[in-house]
Design a protein around this motif. Structure first.
Motif, PDB file in Angstrom:
ATOM      1  N   LEU A 328       0.843  -1.207   0.000  1.00 40.94           N
ATOM      2  CA  LEU A 328       0.000   0.000   0.000  1.00 40.94           C
ATOM      3  C   LEU A 328       0.875   1.255   0.000  1.00 40.94           C
ATOM      4  O   LEU A 328       0.625   2.197  -0.754  1.00 40.94           O
ATOM      5  CB  LEU A 328      -0.908   0.015   1.240  1.00 40.94           C
ATOM      6  N   ALA A 331       2.421   1.867  -3.240  1.00 40.02           N
ATOM      7  CA  ALA A 331       1.437   2.318  -4.234  1.00 40.02           C
ATOM      8  C   ALA A 331       0.988   3.759  -3.972  1.00 40.02           C
ATOM      9  O   ALA A 331       0.129   4.280  -4.678  1.00 40.02           O
ATOM     10  CB  ALA A 331       0.233   1.377  -4.238  1.00 40.02           C
ATOM     11  N   PHE A 333      -0.157   4.901  -0.844  1.00 41.01           N
ATOM     12  CA  PHE A 333      -1.162   4.999   0.224  1.00 41.01           C
ATOM     13  C   PHE A 333      -0.466   4.667   1.543  1.00 41.01           C
ATOM     14  O   PHE A 333      -0.409   3.507   1.962  1.00 41.01           O
ATOM     15  CB  PHE A 333      -2.331   4.055  -0.064  1.00 41.01           C
ATOM     16  N   TYR A 353      -7.035   3.260  -1.248  1.00 44.19           N
ATOM     17  CA  TYR A 353      -6.642   2.361  -2.342  1.00 44.19           C
ATOM     18  C   TYR A 353      -7.880   1.754  -3.001  1.00 44.19           C
ATOM     19  O   TYR A 353      -7.999   1.730  -4.235  1.00 44.19           O
ATOM     20  CB  TYR A 353      -5.724   1.261  -1.800  1.00 44.19           C
ATOM     21  N   LEU A 373      -3.403  -6.342  -4.500  1.00 44.98           N
ATOM     22  CA  LEU A 373      -2.169  -5.549  -4.451  1.00 44.98           C
ATOM     23  C   LEU A 373      -1.014  -6.299  -5.095  1.00 44.98           C
ATOM     24  O   LEU A 373      -0.193  -5.717  -5.815  1.00 44.98           O
ATOM     25  CB  LEU A 373      -1.823  -5.220  -2.993  1.00 44.98           C
TER      26      LEU A 373
END
Ligand code: CA
Length: 380
Positions: A328, A331, A333, A353, A373
């Motif tokens: 996360l 990515a 976040f 997300y 993910l």
């Protein structure tokens, strides 16, 4: 006699304890024969690996046996609980529910010597400074004469008595409710321990009569971005959005409330009031707070949680939780670190997300989400 790691640590600790106001006499008495507790280290290791779904946790925490024992405790101790409720304005069922979860209503108060447990953790744990502070607090309690060295027993992690107070909490908030001159949370009589628990909840501004939460049913098409403790609305506002009380009837009105989804969008939903956060001061895990609240409701005659849990899902392991947090964060976040514990910050990152990916933004850390993910991020 060979020295162990705890004895070495205690030799260095002793001058710090003296400087903190613990007398040489108290130290001689309390630290005599204290050595490393292998049982403490073993339980600490098992704790770290342990993950469970909310439904598995609740099945055990709010079992029919525990509900029956709680109902019996309410009756047996009715007079004491009347007086505690009158003094501290904390609803009795919450005090009794904490008692039920912490020591099975006094049956399992722990028999590990507290000083040895805390010394072992202070000498070996990465949070050693915290446990040293608790050890100093424990020595202050002994110095004050509330309990003998032999009588000061509790859990492997230093929590003591009927409602498992840490020594520092005991020092600031334990009360001598029966007036015998000692604040006794260890003995068979639960009076001081239960009153101390009520005093603790009162300290964090428990509001008598306000529910911790109620089970709700969300309407079809509910905007899940409104779930989580960032969005507060009045019951009338939630009702206008189509939120209803599980089992029917009006939502109770106790001021601003938020929506908790402990098992994600497919599980039961709850409307939550500030008393939920008061219980968090005992233990921050949603599962614990929910168990205390629900057990309290059940021993007062309330019914079971009505919406079925998504029992096909399994709990993420700690390693998977850490992987989820790293992915996360990578990515974009931010989860504020990757410790494998899914707290409010991780839940917010999950929600963001999910929203960005067009998934249901329920903030729930499921294995499906981890697969999503991993598929996005490749094999790294
Ligand atoms: Ca007392």
């Amino acid at each position: 006699m060979t020295q162990d790691i705890v004895q070495d640590w205690l030799a260095a600790f002793r001058p710090r304890a003296l400087a903190a106001g613990i007398s040489a006499g108290t130290l001689d008495l309390a630290l005599a024969g204290v050595t490393l507790r292998e049982d403490v280290l073993k339980k600490e290791r098992n704790q770290a690996e342990f993950t469970r779904t909310i439904w598995d946790y609740l099945d055990r925490a709010v079992s029919p046996t525990r509900i029956a024992a709680g109902v019996a405790a309410l009756q047996t101790h009715a007079d004491l609980l009347n007086r505690i409720e009158a003094r501290y304005s904390v609803d009795r069922q919450i005090v009794v529910a904490i008692w039920g979860l912490e020591s099975n209503f006094g049956a399992v108060r722990g028999d590990v010597p507290t000083v040895a447990a805390l010394a072992t953790l202070a000498a070996t744990n990465r949070r050693g400074a915290y446990f040293e502070g608790e050890l100093i607090a424990a020595l202050r309690i002994l110095q004050a004469g509330d309990v003998t060295v032999a009588g000061m027993q509790g859990s492997w992690a230093g929590a003591m008595g009927h409602t498992q107070f840490m020594p520092s909490n005991y020092l600031t908030l334990a009360v001598d409710f029966d007036g015998d001159g000692r604040r006794d949370i260890w003995g068979d009589d639960p009076s001081d321990a239960l009153a101390s628990t009520a005093a603790y909840l009162a300290r964090w501004e428990w509001r008598k009569g306000q529910p911790w939460g109620v089970e709700i049913v969300l309407p079809q098409g509910f905007d899940y971005r409104l779930s989580g403790d960032k969005v507060h609305k009045l019951s009338t506002e939630w009702q206008a959005l189509g939120v209803t009380k599980a089992g029917g009837g009006d939502l109770p009105d106790h001021g601003a409330a938020w929506v908790l989804l402990p098992g994600g969008a497919r599980g039961a939903a709850f409307l939550i009031w500030p008393n939920f956060h008061v219980i968090e001061h005992y233990n921050r895990a949603d599962a614990y707070v929910l168990a205390v609240g629900h057990l309290g409701d059940r021993i007062m005659g309330g019914g079971p949680i009505q919406t079925p849990w998504p029992r096909d899902l399994r709990a993420l392991t700690q390693a998977e939780g850490m992987d989820l947090q790293r992915r996360l964060t990578d990515a974009g976040f931010d989860t504020g670190g990757a410790d494998g514990r899914i707290g409010p910050r991780t839940q917010s990152a999950i929600r963001a997300y999910q929203t960005a990916m067009g998934l249901v933004p329920d903030g729930f850390a499921s294995s499906d989400l981890l697969h999503h993910l991993r598929a996005k991020g490749g094999q790294s």
